[in-house]
Design a protein around this motif. Structure first.
Motif, PDB file in Angstrom:
ATOM      1  N   GLY A   1       3.283  17.051  -2.071  1.00 19.81           N
ATOM      2  CA  GLY A   1       2.046  17.243  -2.837  1.00 19.81           C
ATOM      3  C   GLY A   1       1.612  16.095  -3.720  1.00 19.81           C
ATOM      4  O   GLY A   1       1.280  16.298  -4.884  1.00 19.81           O
ATOM      5  N   HIS A   2       1.629  14.869  -3.177  1.00 24.96           N
ATOM      6  CA  HIS A   2       1.154  13.737  -3.973  1.00 24.96           C
ATOM      7  C   HIS A   2      -0.351  13.564  -3.757  1.00 24.96           C
ATOM      8  O   HIS A   2      -0.800  13.361  -2.626  1.00 24.96           O
ATOM      9  CB  HIS A   2       1.861  12.444  -3.551  1.00 24.96           C
ATOM     10  CG  HIS A   2       3.333  12.486  -3.798  1.00 24.96           C
ATOM     11  ND1 HIS A   2       3.868  12.609  -5.062  1.00 24.96           N
ATOM     12  CD2 HIS A   2       4.383  12.433  -2.952  1.00 24.96           C
ATOM     13  CE1 HIS A   2       5.193  12.629  -4.980  1.00 24.96           C
ATOM     14  NE2 HIS A   2       5.527  12.529  -3.717  1.00 24.96           N
ATOM     15  N   ALA A   3      -1.120  13.618  -4.828  1.00 24.58           N
ATOM     16  CA  ALA A   3      -2.577  13.528  -4.698  1.00 24.58           C
ATOM     17  C   ALA A   3      -2.985  12.193  -4.067  1.00 24.58           C
ATOM     18  O   ALA A   3      -3.891  12.133  -3.255  1.00 24.58           O
ATOM     19  CB  ALA A   3      -3.214  13.675  -6.073  1.00 24.58           C
ATOM     20  N   LYS A   4      -2.270  11.129  -4.444  1.00 23.48           N
ATOM     21  CA  LYS A   4      -2.726   9.795  -4.069  1.00 23.48           C
ATOM     22  C   LYS A   4      -2.127   9.282  -2.754  1.00 23.48           C
ATOM     23  O   LYS A   4      -2.655   8.362  -2.140  1.00 23.48           O
ATOM     24  CB  LYS A   4      -2.357   8.833  -5.203  1.00 23.48           C
ATOM     25  CG  LYS A   4      -3.339   7.695  -5.366  1.00 23.48           C
ATOM     26  CD  LYS A   4      -2.834   6.636  -6.304  1.00 23.48           C
ATOM     27  CE  LYS A   4      -2.780   7.059  -7.749  1.00 23.48           C
ATOM     28  NZ  LYS A   4      -2.292   5.954  -8.612  1.00 23.48           N
TER      29      LYS A   4
ATOM     30  N   PRO B   1       0.812  -1.227   0.000  1.00 30.26           N
ATOM     31  CA  PRO B   1       0.000   0.000   0.000  1.00 30.26           C
ATOM     32  C   PRO B   1       0.841   1.270   0.000  1.00 30.26           C
ATOM     33  O   PRO B   1       0.390   2.313   0.480  1.00 30.26           O
ATOM     34  CB  PRO B   1      -0.774  -0.130   1.319  1.00 30.26           C
ATOM     35  CG  PRO B   1       0.178  -0.840   2.224  1.00 30.26           C
ATOM     36  CD  PRO B   1       0.959  -1.794   1.357  1.00 30.26           C
ATOM     37  N   TRP B   2       2.045   1.227  -0.523  1.00 26.56           N
ATOM     38  CA  TRP B   2       3.027   2.274  -0.316  1.00 26.56           C
ATOM     39  C   TRP B   2       3.534   2.928  -1.589  1.00 26.56           C
ATOM     40  O   TRP B   2       3.300   2.456  -2.706  1.00 26.56           O
ATOM     41  CB  TRP B   2       4.222   1.685   0.427  1.00 26.56           C
ATOM     42  CG  TRP B   2       4.731   0.383  -0.159  1.00 26.56           C
ATOM     43  CD1 TRP B   2       4.995   0.107  -1.479  1.00 26.56           C
ATOM     44  CD2 TRP B   2       5.000  -0.830   0.552  1.00 26.56           C
ATOM     45  NE1 TRP B   2       5.440  -1.190  -1.619  1.00 26.56           N
ATOM     46  CE2 TRP B   2       5.441  -1.792  -0.390  1.00 26.56           C
ATOM     47  CE3 TRP B   2       4.935  -1.198   1.890  1.00 26.56           C
ATOM     48  CZ2 TRP B   2       5.805  -3.083  -0.028  1.00 26.56           C
ATOM     49  CZ3 TRP B   2       5.294  -2.490   2.237  1.00 26.56           C
ATOM     50  CH2 TRP B   2       5.726  -3.415   1.283  1.00 26.56           C
ATOM     51  N   ALA B   3       4.266   4.019  -1.399  1.00 28.75           N
ATOM     52  CA  ALA B   3       5.044   4.662  -2.473  1.00 28.75           C
ATOM     53  C   ALA B   3       6.176   5.409  -1.775  1.00 28.75           C
ATOM     54  O   ALA B   3       6.065   5.740  -0.583  1.00 28.75           O
ATOM     55  CB  ALA B   3       4.170   5.618  -3.273  1.00 28.75           C
TER      56      ALA B   3
ATOM     57  N   TYR C   1      -1.336   5.014   0.830  1.00 24.91           N
ATOM     58  CA  TYR C   1      -2.502   5.582   0.143  1.00 24.91           C
ATOM     59  C   TYR C   1      -3.258   6.524   1.074  1.00 24.91           C
ATOM     60  O   TYR C   1      -3.481   6.225   2.242  1.00 24.91           O
ATOM     61  CB  TYR C   1      -3.473   4.464  -0.289  1.00 24.91           C
ATOM     62  CG  TYR C   1      -3.115   3.833  -1.606  1.00 24.91           C
ATOM     63  CD1 TYR C   1      -3.553   4.385  -2.798  1.00 24.91           C
ATOM     64  CD2 TYR C   1      -2.344   2.673  -1.654  1.00 24.91           C
ATOM     65  CE1 TYR C   1      -3.231   3.794  -4.022  1.00 24.91           C
ATOM     66  CE2 TYR C   1      -2.019   2.080  -2.872  1.00 24.91           C
ATOM     67  CZ  TYR C   1      -2.472   2.652  -4.043  1.00 24.91           C
ATOM     68  OH  TYR C   1      -2.148   2.061  -5.240  1.00 24.91           O
ATOM     69  N   ARG C   2      -3.650   7.634   0.517  1.00 30.52           N
ATOM     70  CA  ARG C   2      -4.443   8.620   1.255  1.00 30.52           C
ATOM     71  C   ARG C   2      -5.891   8.123   1.432  1.00 30.52           C
ATOM     72  O   ARG C   2      -6.500   8.335   2.473  1.00 30.52           O
ATOM     73  CB  ARG C   2      -4.463   9.895   0.391  1.00 30.52           C
ATOM     74  CG  ARG C   2      -4.670  11.181   1.098  1.00 30.52           C
ATOM     75  CD  ARG C   2      -4.633  12.320   0.081  1.00 30.52           C
ATOM     76  NE  ARG C   2      -3.293  12.772  -0.265  1.00 30.52           N
ATOM     77  CZ  ARG C   2      -2.490  13.443   0.539  1.00 30.52           C
ATOM     78  NH1 ARG C   2      -2.862  13.750   1.756  1.00 30.52           N
ATOM     79  NH2 ARG C   2      -1.289  13.815   0.133  1.00 30.52           N
TER      80      ARG C   2
ATOM     81  N   THR D   1      -9.318   4.321  -2.966  1.00 28.05           N
ATOM     82  CA  THR D   1      -8.321   4.196  -4.044  1.00 28.05           C
ATOM     83  C   THR D   1      -7.444   2.964  -3.822  1.00 28.05           C
ATOM     84  O   THR D   1      -7.120   2.230  -4.759  1.00 28.05           O
ATOM     85  CB  THR D   1      -7.438   5.461  -4.110  1.00 28.05           C
ATOM     86  OG1 THR D   1      -8.286   6.593  -4.081  1.00 28.05           O
ATOM     87  CG2 THR D   1      -6.565   5.486  -5.335  1.00 28.05           C
ATOM     88  N   PHE D   2      -7.058   2.748  -2.547  1.00 26.40           N
ATOM     89  CA  PHE D   2      -6.242   1.570  -2.224  1.00 26.40           C
ATOM     90  C   PHE D   2      -6.978   0.293  -2.628  1.00 26.40           C
ATOM     91  O   PHE D   2      -6.398  -0.603  -3.254  1.00 26.40           O
ATOM     92  CB  PHE D   2      -5.923   1.574  -0.720  1.00 26.40           C
ATOM     93  CG  PHE D   2      -5.387   0.283  -0.201  1.00 26.40           C
ATOM     94  CD1 PHE D   2      -4.183  -0.231  -0.669  1.00 26.40           C
ATOM     95  CD2 PHE D   2      -6.081  -0.438   0.770  1.00 26.40           C
ATOM     96  CE1 PHE D   2      -3.678  -1.435  -0.189  1.00 26.40           C
ATOM     97  CE2 PHE D   2      -5.587  -1.638   1.252  1.00 26.40           C
ATOM     98  CZ  PHE D   2      -4.395  -2.133   0.771  1.00 26.40           C
TER      99      PHE D   2
END
Ligand SMILES: Cc1cc2nc3c(=O)[nH]c(=O)nc-3n(C[C@H](O)[C@H](O)[C@H](O)COP(=O)(O)O)c2cc1C
Length: 195
Positions: A159-162, A45-47, A83-84, A88-89
């Motif tokens: 500033g990552h939207a996701k 679930p990461w980046a 994930y925010r 979406t996740f």
């Protein structure tokens, strides 16, 4: 490489050599380590942001509280995100998994509500943190795990939207004068943890 010796010798670096920079090859290897990190039901679930010297790192250092100088002088910092949005996740990750994994997620994780899912995603991401803290010393790279950063400021700067940031790691080479290294300050650990 003897892993026990590595863990005895690794430490949270407080003082970096500001002239040392990691090579491209080292960064590529670190990316692969992160990619290979395990997670429950392989949910990943990461980046990750891998940030090298420059204006962005300097800007983040201003919002790094007690870690300001470490962020400024380390070669790179890695910011770990999850994930925010649970929706979406689920759309991007859970729906790609085998039915058994999806059933596990629905029964054991999703039923506990959004906050619990967010906490579960963060726990998966901390496994990647553990991989970094264990693996990088085997490559001769020193690290500082950092919860002591202003996550809200990091979030608005990156500033990552996701994705939203949860923790960061500074990487580089210690300044030989760093007094917290285990040869100068012995490690402090509990001995009463085995039940
Ligand atoms: C999740 C996590 C967050 C941490 N945050 C910080 C931090 O913001 N700044 C810092 O100097 N050390 C930080 N530490 C380092 C711990 O204080 C350190 O790991 C602990 O005292 C044991 O020392 P050692 O890592 O040198 O063996 C953090 C460690 C972990 C695992």
């Amino acid at each position: 490489m003897n892993i026990l010796k590595t863990l005895q010798e690794r430490y949270t670096t407080k003082l970096y050599d500001p002239t040392h920079r990691l090579s491209k090859e080292e960064i590529e290897q670190i990316k692969e380590l992160l990619r290979l990190s395990p997670s429950s039901i392989n949910s990943q679930p990461w980046a990750f942001d891998i940030i090298s010297e420059g204006k962005l790192k300097a800007h983040l250092s201003e919002h790094s509280m007690n870690n300001k100088e470490r962020v400024r002088t380390a070669s790179h910092i890695i910011v770990i995100h999850v994930y925010r949005s649970v929706k979406t996740f689920e759309e991007e990750r859970i729906s790609t998994l085998a039915e058994g994994a999806q059933a596990f997620y629905r029964a054991k994780v999703a039923t506990r509500g959004e906050d619990a899912v967010q906490g579960w995603m963060e726990r998966q991401a901390y496994i990647a943190l553990g991989v970094l803290l264990t693996a990088l010393p085997t490559m001769g790279i020193d690290t500082t795990p950092m919860e002591g950063i202003d996550l809200q400021a990091y979030d608005s700067i990156l500033g990552h939207a996701k994705y939203r940031p949860i923790v960061a790691v500074a990487l580089g080479r210690r300044d030989p004068k760093d007094e917290t290294q285990p040869t100068l300050t012995p490690k402090s650990r509990r001995t009463d943890i085995f039940l």
